[in-house]
Motif scaffolding. Structure first.
Motif, short mmCIF file in Angstrom:
data_model
loop_
_atom_site.label_atom_id
_atom_site.label_comp_id
_atom_site.label_asym_id
_atom_site.label_seq_id
_atom_site.Cartn_x
_atom_site.Cartn_y
_atom_site.Cartn_z
N MET A 135 29.75 28.53 -10.67
CA MET A 135 30.93 28.72 -9.83
C MET A 135 30.48 29.22 -8.47
SD MET A 135 33.81 30.25 -12.46
CE MET A 135 32.87 31.72 -12.90
N THR A 136 31.19 28.80 -7.42
CA THR A 136 30.74 29.05 -6.05
C THR A 136 31.80 29.73 -5.21
OG1 THR A 136 31.54 26.90 -5.24
CG2 THR A 136 29.34 26.96 -6.20
N ALA A 137 31.33 30.60 -4.31
CA ALA A 137 32.20 31.23 -3.32
C ALA A 137 31.43 31.34 -2.02
CB ALA A 137 32.64 32.62 -3.78
N GLY A 138 32.13 31.14 -0.90
CA GLY A 138 31.47 31.26 0.40
C GLY A 138 31.66 30.00 1.22
N ASN A 139 30.75 29.78 2.14
CA ASN A 139 30.82 28.63 3.04
C ASN A 139 30.84 27.33 2.24
OD1 ASN A 139 29.18 26.44 4.66
ND2 ASN A 139 30.16 27.76 6.15
N ILE A 183 33.39 36.86 -7.96
CA ILE A 183 32.98 36.52 -6.60
C ILE A 183 34.22 36.11 -5.82
CG2 ILE A 183 30.60 35.87 -7.10
CD1 ILE A 183 31.44 32.96 -7.24
N GLY A 184 34.12 36.26 -4.50
CA GLY A 184 35.25 35.94 -3.64
C GLY A 184 36.13 37.15 -3.43
N GLU A 185 37.43 36.95 -3.55
CA GLU A 185 38.42 38.01 -3.33
C GLU A 185 38.58 38.79 -4.63
OE1 GLU A 185 39.89 40.38 -1.48
OE2 GLU A 185 40.22 38.68 -0.11
N THR A 186 37.73 39.79 -4.84
CA THR A 186 37.58 40.41 -6.16
C THR A 186 38.46 41.63 -6.40
OG1 THR A 186 35.76 41.81 -5.39
CG2 THR A 186 35.19 39.63 -6.26
N LYS A 187 38.89 42.32 -5.35
CA LYS A 187 39.43 43.67 -5.54
C LYS A 187 40.78 43.70 -6.25
CE LYS A 187 40.89 43.78 -0.67
NZ LYS A 187 40.15 42.53 -0.28
N TYR A 188 41.62 42.69 -6.02
CA TYR A 188 42.97 42.74 -6.59
C TYR A 188 42.97 42.47 -8.10
CZ TYR A 188 44.05 42.29 -1.64
OH TYR A 188 44.09 42.48 -0.29
N GLY A 189 42.08 41.63 -8.56
CA GLY A 189 42.07 41.26 -9.97
C GLY A 189 41.15 42.09 -10.83
N LYS A 190 40.42 43.03 -10.24
CA LYS A 190 39.43 43.79 -11.02
C LYS A 190 40.05 44.86 -11.92
CE LYS A 190 34.97 46.09 -10.70
NZ LYS A 190 33.85 46.47 -9.82
N PRO A 191 41.08 45.61 -11.49
CA PRO A 191 41.57 46.71 -12.33
C PRO A 191 41.98 46.29 -13.73
CG PRO A 191 42.44 46.93 -10.11
CD PRO A 191 41.73 45.61 -10.16
N ILE A 192 42.66 45.15 -13.88
CA ILE A 192 43.08 44.72 -15.21
C ILE A 192 41.88 44.34 -16.06
CG2 ILE A 192 43.51 42.37 -14.37
CD1 ILE A 192 45.31 44.16 -17.28
N LEU A 193 40.84 43.76 -15.44
CA LEU A 193 39.63 43.42 -16.19
C LEU A 193 38.93 44.68 -16.69
CD1 LEU A 193 38.11 40.59 -13.95
CD2 LEU A 193 39.53 40.33 -15.99
#
Length: 246
Positions: free
Chosen positions: A48-52, A152-162
């Motif tokens: 899986m890829t994130a970035g340019n 990877i990518g926009e991680t902060k919003y989905g991390k707490p539930i994980l």
């Protein structure tokens, strides 16, 4: 922006990625960010890829070219490497090579404009399922008991539930539900992450791809999970004591 999660369970590996790519609010496109390679009965590999986007597409294209039959290329490929660690080294080297070619600068000095971060996971016969987080410089870290999922990518919003709900003993069905909640939280907080989602479930010691599916905008189960989670949060909030101003 991007959101991808790779999760290691006792049963196997779970991968989920979004598909939104944008260069501004009026330039939004859908691009696949999850890729698989398989030698049935011998290995299954997911990236899986994130970035340019140009960087990540070049990395995947090179990996595909180098996975051709030996007579058509001259280097060791990810479908031949003897272990997942060696696969991670090859992918990291390819990422570093692409960034250096595009930016004209190597290693840690590489222009962040061309940066990319990858999640690599899978299993090669003779070894256990393994998962790696690969940085733009080409180095990587492996998941372990203390870090059993990568984002990877926009991680902060989905991390707490994980962090709160992850359990290595989870069934695949529970893991997918958890990831959908994590992605739902990210969608609601950041418009740069969007549907559809790509999902791959790899079961330990099968050495072939498991279920691969795309969760579309109109998916009934995701809609039920999203609305149900919102209702349960409101109910839980109402049961907590109010703050005292006295």
């Amino acid at each position: 922006m991007t959101y991808c999660v790779g999760m290691k369970l006792n049963r196997g590996l779970v991968f989920m990625s979004d598909t939104r790519t944008n260069a501004g609010v009026d330039n939004i496109s859908v691009f696949k960010k999850m890729f698989q390679w398989e030698v049935a009965g011998e290995r299954s590999i997911t990236l899986m890829t994130a970035g340019n986007l140009a960087t990540t597409q070049a990395v995947v294209s090179l990996l595909n070219e180098r996975a051709l039959p030996a007579e058509e290329r001259g280097t060791l490929s990810i479908v031949e490497a003897p272990s997942m660690f060696q696969v991670a080294r090859l992918v990291g080297e390819t990422l570093r090579e692409v960034i250096a070619d595009q930016s004209g600068i190597e290693g840690p000095q590489a222009d962040s404009t061309f940066g990319a971060t990858l999640i690599l996971g899978g299993q090669v016969r003779g070894g256990e399922p393994r998962m790696f987080l690969i940085y733009p410089e080409g180095n990587f870290v492996e998941s372990c008991a203390d870090t059993s999922f990568f984002q990877i990518g926009e991680t902060k919003y989905g991390k707490p539930i994980l962090v709160r709900a992850y359990d290595p003993e989870m069934r695949f069905e529970e893991a997918v539900k958890l990831l959908l909640l994590s992605f739902d939280s990210t969608l609601k907080a950041n418009l740069s992450v969007g549907m559809p989602f790509d999902l791959h479930l790899y079961e330990t010691d099968t050495f072939r791809h498991g279920q691969i599916r795309r969760i579309e905008q109109d998916d009934a189960f995701f809609a039920e999970i999203s609305s149900g989670w919102g209702e349960k949060l409101r109910e839980a909030f109402d049961t907590l004591p109010d703050f005292s101003l006295d």
